[in-house]
Design a protein around this motif. Structure first.
Motif, short mmCIF file in Angstrom:
data_model
loop_
_atom_site.label_atom_id
_atom_site.label_comp_id
_atom_site.label_asym_id
_atom_site.label_seq_id
_atom_site.Cartn_x
_atom_site.Cartn_y
_atom_site.Cartn_z
N MET A 199 36.41 -5.52 22.60
CA MET A 199 36.85 -6.03 23.90
C MET A 199 35.80 -5.67 24.94
O MET A 199 35.31 -4.53 24.97
CB MET A 199 38.20 -5.43 24.31
CG MET A 199 39.35 -5.76 23.38
SD MET A 199 40.89 -4.95 23.88
CE MET A 199 41.28 -5.92 25.35
N SER A 200 35.49 -6.61 25.81
CA SER A 200 34.56 -6.34 26.90
C SER A 200 35.28 -5.53 27.98
O SER A 200 36.52 -5.54 28.07
CB SER A 200 34.04 -7.63 27.49
OG SER A 200 35.09 -8.29 28.21
N PRO A 201 34.54 -4.85 28.84
CA PRO A 201 35.18 -4.14 29.95
C PRO A 201 36.03 -5.05 30.83
O PRO A 201 37.12 -4.66 31.27
CB PRO A 201 34.00 -3.55 30.73
CG PRO A 201 32.93 -3.37 29.70
CD PRO A 201 33.09 -4.54 28.78
N ASP A 202 35.55 -6.27 31.08
CA ASP A 202 36.31 -7.19 31.94
C ASP A 202 37.64 -7.58 31.30
O ASP A 202 38.63 -7.82 32.00
CB ASP A 202 35.49 -8.44 32.23
CG ASP A 202 34.35 -8.18 33.21
OD1 ASP A 202 34.38 -7.13 33.87
OD2 ASP A 202 33.44 -9.02 33.29
N THR A 203 37.67 -7.66 29.97
CA THR A 203 38.91 -8.00 29.28
C THR A 203 39.84 -6.80 29.17
O THR A 203 41.04 -6.90 29.45
CB THR A 203 38.59 -8.53 27.87
OG1 THR A 203 37.76 -9.69 27.98
CG2 THR A 203 39.86 -8.90 27.13
N PHE A 204 39.29 -5.66 28.78
CA PHE A 204 40.09 -4.45 28.58
C PHE A 204 40.60 -3.90 29.92
O PHE A 204 41.75 -3.46 30.03
CB PHE A 204 39.23 -3.41 27.87
CG PHE A 204 40.01 -2.36 27.10
CD1 PHE A 204 41.34 -2.08 27.34
CD2 PHE A 204 39.36 -1.63 26.11
CE1 PHE A 204 42.01 -1.11 26.62
CE2 PHE A 204 40.03 -0.66 25.37
CZ PHE A 204 41.36 -0.40 25.63
N TYR A 205 39.76 -3.97 30.95
CA TYR A 205 40.10 -3.39 32.26
C TYR A 205 39.91 -4.43 33.36
O TYR A 205 38.99 -4.33 34.18
CB TYR A 205 39.23 -2.16 32.53
CG TYR A 205 39.31 -1.14 31.43
CD1 TYR A 205 40.38 -0.26 31.35
CD2 TYR A 205 38.33 -1.06 30.44
CE1 TYR A 205 40.48 0.67 30.33
CE2 TYR A 205 38.41 -0.14 29.41
CZ TYR A 205 39.49 0.73 29.36
OH TYR A 205 39.59 1.63 28.34
N PRO A 206 40.77 -5.43 33.40
CA PRO A 206 40.56 -6.53 34.36
C PRO A 206 40.67 -6.11 35.81
O PRO A 206 40.22 -6.85 36.69
CB PRO A 206 41.67 -7.53 33.98
CG PRO A 206 42.71 -6.71 33.28
CD PRO A 206 41.96 -5.64 32.55
#
Length: 300
Positions: free
Chosen positions: A23-30
């Motif tokens: 998971m990318s940071p943007d996906t994991f921590y929107p």
């Protein structure tokens, strides 16, 4: 060093997995503040971020505690041979977790207590193992301490909607219900005193029954926070939630409350999924937090 002593309690870190969670940071921590991951890349990479691939790095680990003659496990990771159609990164794994536990001097029958800080897929997996075609308790002599609000929330018979979608599918059936049906669970609510060193407290937000384990022994303090903190970015950006938090506002309030108390009392914060040194002591200036120093565990 994979173990430390705090007061009368020995803590050992048992690793099941370390690597990408796909998971990318943007996906994991929107909810991450714009540019936060880039600003902090210098210390997040490589233990918590693969900057080149733009994916988050996590550990799946169990904290092994020895306190007042009891052997205690905090969270039991992913487990082997589990069917996880909507969380494939955790499906059909075949790790040497029990071997790692044995190398720390513990056999399954030695465990007195299992603590599930909450009942997500990556915190209950080794509650059970596959014996022929049946899921049975891995730790046959242990009492499994589960927060009642999570037990009720994740029971599929209750039909609660969740931000996780189907991500926890099969988890209750193969990793929670078999333990309960075997008469090994103790469902608790609000707070539960384990011994003179250890106390469980509800800390909801990530899930309705998310909990923390407070350790106070002599002058030493630690708090095992489960998924209240997934990444050390949340130490310095405490209003950042993961995409898996059921109640975002409550999750932010809980994180600030627990981190504030930890900063004020020199308490070591030990989340479930940090690689590197596994945790940190933090400081604060009003409502801003900073990492004081990393935990004294060997870096993985």
């Amino acid at each position: 060093m994979h173990d430390i002593v705090l007061g009368d309690v020995t803590i050992t870190r048992i690793t099941e997995y370390f690597g990408s969670v796909e998971m990318s940071p943007d996906t994991f921590y929107p909810e991450s503040p714009e540019g936060a991951w880039q600003r902090h890349t210098s210390w997040l990479a490589p233990d918590f971020l693969d900057a080149d691939a733009n994916v988050c790095i996590s550990a799946v680990q169990t904290w092994l505690l020895r306190s007042e003659g009891k052997t205690i496990l905090v969270d039991t990771g992913v487990g082997n041979h589990k069917e996880r159609p909507y969380a494939p990164v955790w499906g059909h794994r075949n790790t040497d977790f029990l071997g790692n536990l044995a190398r720390a001097g513990v056999q399954p029958a030695d465990v007195d207590l299992v603590i599930n800080t909450h009942l997500h897929v990556d915190h209950v997996g080794w509650n059970t193992y596959l014996d022929d075609r049946s899921w049975v308790p891995t730790f046959p002599n242990a009492t499994y301490l589960m927060p009642r609000p999570d037990f009720d929330f994740w029971n599929p018979a209750n039909g609660h909607p969740t931000v996780f979608g189907r991500g926890n599918q099969n988890v209750f059936e193969d990793s929670v219900a078999p333990v309960h049906e075997a008469g090994r669970t103790l469902l608790w609510d609000d707070s539960y005193r384990i011994d003179s060193n250890l106390r469980l407290d509800l800390a909801p937000g990530h899930t309705p029954g998310s909990s923390v384990l407070a350790l106070e022994s002599g002058t030493d303090r630690a708090v095992f926070v489960g998924d209240m903190v997934h990444t050390p970015l949340q130490f310095v950006e405490p209003d950042t939630n993961s995409c898996f938090c059921e109640d975002p506002a409550q999750a932010r309030a809980t994180r600030r409350r627990i981190l504030g108390r930890a900063a004020d009392t020199n308490t070591l914060v030990l989340p479930a999924h940090l690689g590197g040194h596994g945790g940190a002591e933090i400081t604060r200036d009003a409502d801003r937090f900073a990492i004081k120093h990393w935990a004294p565990f060997a870096r993985i």
